[in-house]
Motif scaffolding. Structure first.
Motif, PDB file in Angstrom:
ATOM      1  N   LYS A  38       0.928  -1.126  -0.224  1.00 42.07           N
ATOM      2  CA  LYS A  38      -0.070  -0.206  -0.026  1.00 42.07           C
ATOM      3  C   LYS A  38       0.857   1.290  -0.077  1.00 42.07           C
ATOM      4  CE  LYS A  38      -3.509   2.639   2.282  1.00 42.07           C
ATOM      5  NZ  LYS A  38      -4.014   3.246   1.484  1.00 42.07           N
ATOM      6  N   LYS A  39       2.219   1.582   0.881  1.00 43.43           N
ATOM      7  CA  LYS A  39       2.994   2.294   0.898  1.00 43.43           C
ATOM      8  C   LYS A  39       3.414   2.519  -0.094  1.00 43.43           C
ATOM      9  CE  LYS A  39       3.494   2.595   5.865  1.00 43.43           C
ATOM     10  NZ  LYS A  39       4.693   2.705   6.691  1.00 43.43           N
ATOM     11  N   GLU A  40       4.688   1.760  -0.879  1.00 42.30           N
ATOM     12  CA  GLU A  40       4.563   1.408  -2.399  1.00 42.30           C
ATOM     13  C   GLU A  40       3.540   2.338  -2.996  1.00 42.30           C
ATOM     14  OE1 GLU A  40       6.362  -1.066  -6.045  1.00 42.30           O
ATOM     15  OE2 GLU A  40       5.253  -2.461  -4.523  1.00 42.30           O
ATOM     16  N   GLU A  41       2.139   2.058  -3.465  1.00 41.92           N
ATOM     17  CA  GLU A  41       1.556   2.509  -4.086  1.00 41.92           C
ATOM     18  C   GLU A  41       1.172   4.067  -4.153  1.00 41.92           C
ATOM     19  OE1 GLU A  41      -1.079   2.745  -7.362  1.00 41.92           O
ATOM     20  OE2 GLU A  41       0.435   0.924  -6.834  1.00 41.92           O
ATOM     21  N   ASP A  42       1.391   4.490  -3.066  1.00 36.19           N
ATOM     22  CA  ASP A  42       1.004   5.586  -2.353  1.00 36.19           C
ATOM     23  C   ASP A  42       2.142   6.354  -2.801  1.00 36.19           C
ATOM     24  OD1 ASP A  42      -1.340   5.091  -0.647  1.00 36.19           O
ATOM     25  OD2 ASP A  42      -0.802   4.972   0.977  1.00 36.19           O
ATOM     26  N   ILE A  43       2.924   6.344  -2.794  1.00 35.93           N
ATOM     27  CA  ILE A  43       4.127   6.896  -3.250  1.00 35.93           C
ATOM     28  C   ILE A  43       4.174   6.338  -4.684  1.00 35.93           C
ATOM     29  CG2 ILE A  43       6.791   6.827  -3.260  1.00 35.93           C
ATOM     30  CD1 ILE A  43       7.065   5.230  -0.967  1.00 35.93           C
ATOM     31  N   ARG A  44       4.129   5.761  -5.071  1.00 37.62           N
ATOM     32  CA  ARG A  44       3.849   5.714  -7.347  1.00 37.62           C
ATOM     33  C   ARG A  44       2.745   6.816  -7.579  1.00 37.62           C
ATOM     34  NH1 ARG A  44       3.112   0.499  -8.489  1.00 37.62           N
ATOM     35  NH2 ARG A  44       4.780   0.108  -8.150  1.00 37.62           N
ATOM     36  N   LYS A  45       1.822   7.089  -6.403  1.00 38.91           N
ATOM     37  CA  LYS A  45       0.136   8.151  -6.889  1.00 38.91           C
ATOM     38  C   LYS A  45       0.654   9.671  -7.312  1.00 38.91           C
ATOM     39  CE  LYS A  45      -3.080   5.116  -6.366  1.00 38.91           C
ATOM     40  NZ  LYS A  45      -4.739   4.582  -5.514  1.00 38.91           N
ATOM     41  N   MET A  46       1.554   9.583  -5.374  1.00 38.98           N
ATOM     42  CA  MET A  46       2.404  10.994  -5.081  1.00 38.98           C
ATOM     43  C   MET A  46       3.255  11.183  -6.423  1.00 38.98           C
ATOM     44  SD  MET A  46       2.629  10.509  -0.611  1.00 38.98           S
ATOM     45  CE  MET A  46       4.243  11.730  -0.964  1.00 38.98           C
ATOM     46  N   ASN A  47       3.980  10.608  -6.966  1.00 37.80           N
ATOM     47  CA  ASN A  47       5.141  10.432  -8.145  1.00 37.80           C
ATOM     48  C   ASN A  47       4.633  10.967  -9.242  1.00 37.80           C
ATOM     49  OD1 ASN A  47       7.660  10.630  -9.089  1.00 37.80           O
ATOM     50  ND2 ASN A  47       7.047   9.011  -9.920  1.00 37.80           N
ATOM     51  N   GLU A  48       3.590  10.598  -9.593  1.00 38.26           N
ATOM     52  CA  GLU A  48       3.261  10.009 -10.954  1.00 38.26           C
ATOM     53  C   GLU A  48       1.903  11.646 -10.713  1.00 38.26           C
ATOM     54  OE1 GLU A  48      -0.436   7.838 -11.150  1.00 38.26           O
ATOM     55  OE2 GLU A  48       1.257   5.828 -11.755  1.00 38.26           O
ATOM     56  N   ASP A  49       1.764  12.378  -9.417  1.00 33.11           N
ATOM     57  CA  ASP A  49       0.632  13.738  -9.861  1.00 33.11           C
ATOM     58  C   ASP A  49       1.906  14.879  -9.755  1.00 33.11           C
ATOM     59  OD1 ASP A  49      -1.636  12.616  -8.620  1.00 33.11           O
ATOM     60  OD2 ASP A  49      -1.726  12.992  -6.896  1.00 33.11           O
ATOM     61  N   PHE A  50       2.788  14.610  -8.766  1.00 29.01           N
ATOM     62  CA  PHE A  50       3.926  15.615  -9.347  1.00 29.01           C
ATOM     63  C   PHE A  50       4.561  16.169 -10.759  1.00 29.01           C
ATOM     64  CE2 PHE A  50       8.758  16.563  -8.921  1.00 29.01           C
ATOM     65  CZ  PHE A  50       8.476  17.443  -7.971  1.00 29.01           C
ATOM     66  N   GLU A  51       4.908  14.996 -10.721  1.00 30.21           N
ATOM     67  CA  GLU A  51       5.088  14.794 -12.416  1.00 30.21           C
ATOM     68  C   GLU A  51       3.993  16.064 -13.344  1.00 30.21           C
ATOM     69  OE1 GLU A  51       5.860  10.787 -13.720  1.00 30.21           O
ATOM     70  OE2 GLU A  51       8.321  10.607 -12.903  1.00 30.21           O
ATOM     71  N   LYS A  52       2.640  15.159 -12.709  1.00 34.27           N
ATOM     72  CA  LYS A  52       2.032  16.075 -13.893  1.00 34.27           C
ATOM     73  C   LYS A  52       1.523  17.257 -13.720  1.00 34.27           C
ATOM     74  CE  LYS A  52      -1.428  11.793 -13.978  1.00 34.27           C
ATOM     75  NZ  LYS A  52      -2.502  12.073 -13.382  1.00 34.27           N
ATOM     76  N   LYS A  53       1.643  18.334 -12.186  1.00 30.09           N
ATOM     77  CA  LYS A  53       1.592  19.584 -11.723  1.00 30.09           C
ATOM     78  C   LYS A  53       3.076  19.585 -11.846  1.00 30.09           C
ATOM     79  CE  LYS A  53      -1.153  18.610  -7.620  1.00 30.09           C
ATOM     80  NZ  LYS A  53      -1.052  18.759  -6.224  1.00 30.09           N
ATOM     81  N   ALA A  54       4.658  18.992 -12.107  1.00 29.22           N
ATOM     82  CA  ALA A  54       5.379  19.987 -12.678  1.00 29.22           C
ATOM     83  C   ALA A  54       4.812  20.572 -14.162  1.00 29.22           C
ATOM     84  CB  ALA A  54       6.382  18.332 -12.139  1.00 29.22           C
ATOM     85  N   VAL A  56       2.666  20.639 -15.692  1.00 23.67           N
ATOM     86  CA  VAL A  56       1.994  21.707 -15.455  1.00 23.67           C
ATOM     87  C   VAL A  56       2.223  23.797 -15.609  1.00 23.67           C
ATOM     88  CG1 VAL A  56      -0.346  23.386 -14.852  1.00 23.67           C
ATOM     89  CG2 VAL A  56      -0.510  20.949 -15.215  1.00 23.67           C
ATOM     90  N   LEU A  57       3.212  23.161 -14.605  1.00 26.95           N
ATOM     91  CA  LEU A  57       4.116  24.495 -14.023  1.00 26.95           C
ATOM     92  C   LEU A  57       5.111  25.188 -14.930  1.00 26.95           C
ATOM     93  CD1 LEU A  57       4.164  23.994 -10.647  1.00 26.95           C
ATOM     94  CD2 LEU A  57       2.315  25.805 -11.711  1.00 26.95           C
ATOM     95  N   GLY A  58       5.339  23.436 -16.129  1.00 26.49           N
ATOM     96  CA  GLY A  58       6.406  23.958 -16.970  1.00 26.49           C
ATOM     97  C   GLY A  58       8.527  23.138 -16.217  1.00 26.49           C
ATOM     98  N   LEU A  59       7.688  22.755 -15.123  1.00 28.99           N
ATOM     99  CA  LEU A  59       8.814  22.552 -14.777  1.00 28.99           C
ATOM    100  C   LEU A  59       9.955  21.541 -15.024  1.00 28.99           C
ATOM    101  CD1 LEU A  59       8.378  22.562 -10.707  1.00 28.99           C
ATOM    102  CD2 LEU A  59       9.772  25.056 -12.211  1.00 28.99           C
ATOM    103  N   ALA A  60      11.333  21.319 -15.141  1.00 24.65           N
ATOM    104  CA  ALA A  60      12.177  20.168 -15.883  1.00 24.65           C
ATOM    105  C   ALA A  60      12.297  19.285 -14.902  1.00 24.65           C
ATOM    106  CB  ALA A  60      13.545  20.801 -16.057  1.00 24.65           C
ATOM    107  N   LEU A  61      12.435  17.885 -15.020  1.00 29.97           N
ATOM    108  CA  LEU A  61      12.626  16.939 -13.276  1.00 29.97           C
ATOM    109  C   LEU A  61      13.839  16.770 -13.849  1.00 29.97           C
ATOM    110  CD1 LEU A  61       9.058  14.847 -13.230  1.00 29.97           C
ATOM    111  CD2 LEU A  61       9.935  16.842 -11.891  1.00 29.97           C
ATOM    112  N   VAL A  62      14.616  17.075 -12.979  1.00 28.62           N
ATOM    113  CA  VAL A  62      16.374  16.384 -13.242  1.00 28.62           C
ATOM    114  C   VAL A  62      16.763  15.301 -12.293  1.00 28.62           C
ATOM    115  CG1 VAL A  62      18.627  17.251 -13.587  1.00 28.62           C
ATOM    116  CG2 VAL A  62      16.891  18.707 -13.944  1.00 28.62           C
ATOM    117  N   PRO A  63      16.956  14.130 -12.689  1.00 19.71           N
ATOM    118  CA  PRO A  63      17.367  13.191 -12.192  1.00 19.71           C
ATOM    119  C   PRO A  63      18.701  13.552 -11.057  1.00 19.71           C
ATOM    120  CG  PRO A  63      17.356  12.285 -14.098  1.00 19.71           C
ATOM    121  CD  PRO A  63      17.388  13.993 -14.336  1.00 19.71           C
TER     122      PRO A  63
END
Length: 64
Positions: A38-54, A56-63
Motif C-alpha cells: 500500500k505504501k508503495e502504491e501511495d508513493i507511486r501515485k504521489m510521484n505521478e501527481d508530482f510529475e503532472k503538476k511539474a 503543468v508548471l513547466g518545471l523540468a525534472l532532473v534526476p
C-alpha cells in the motif's frame, strides 16, 4: 552413553506449537507485506501527481 539427535526443523513443523508459531509468523509477514504494498502504491501515485503538476508548471525534472 546415549547420543540423541533432534531434528529441530521437523519438530517445529510437526508439533502443534511449531505449527501455531509458523502460522502466526506467516500472518504477521503477510500483514507487513500488504502494508508495504500500500505504501508503495501511495508513493507511486504521489510521484505521478508530482510529475503532472511539474509538467503543468513547466518545471523540468532532473534526476538526482
Amino acid at each position: 552413553m546415549k547420543i540423541v539427535y533432534i531434528d529441530l526443523q521437523k519438530a517445529i513443523q510437526e508439533t502443534s506449537t511449531g505449527k501455531k508459531a509458523k502460522k502466526d509468523l506467516e500472518k504477521e509477514f503477510n500483514a507487513k507485506k500488504a502494508e508495504l504494498k500500500k505504501k508503495e502504491e501511495d508513493i507511486r501515485k504521489m510521484n505521478e501527481d508530482f510529475e503532472k503538476k511539474a509538467a503543468v508548471l513547466g518545471l523540468a525534472l532532473v534526476p538526482a
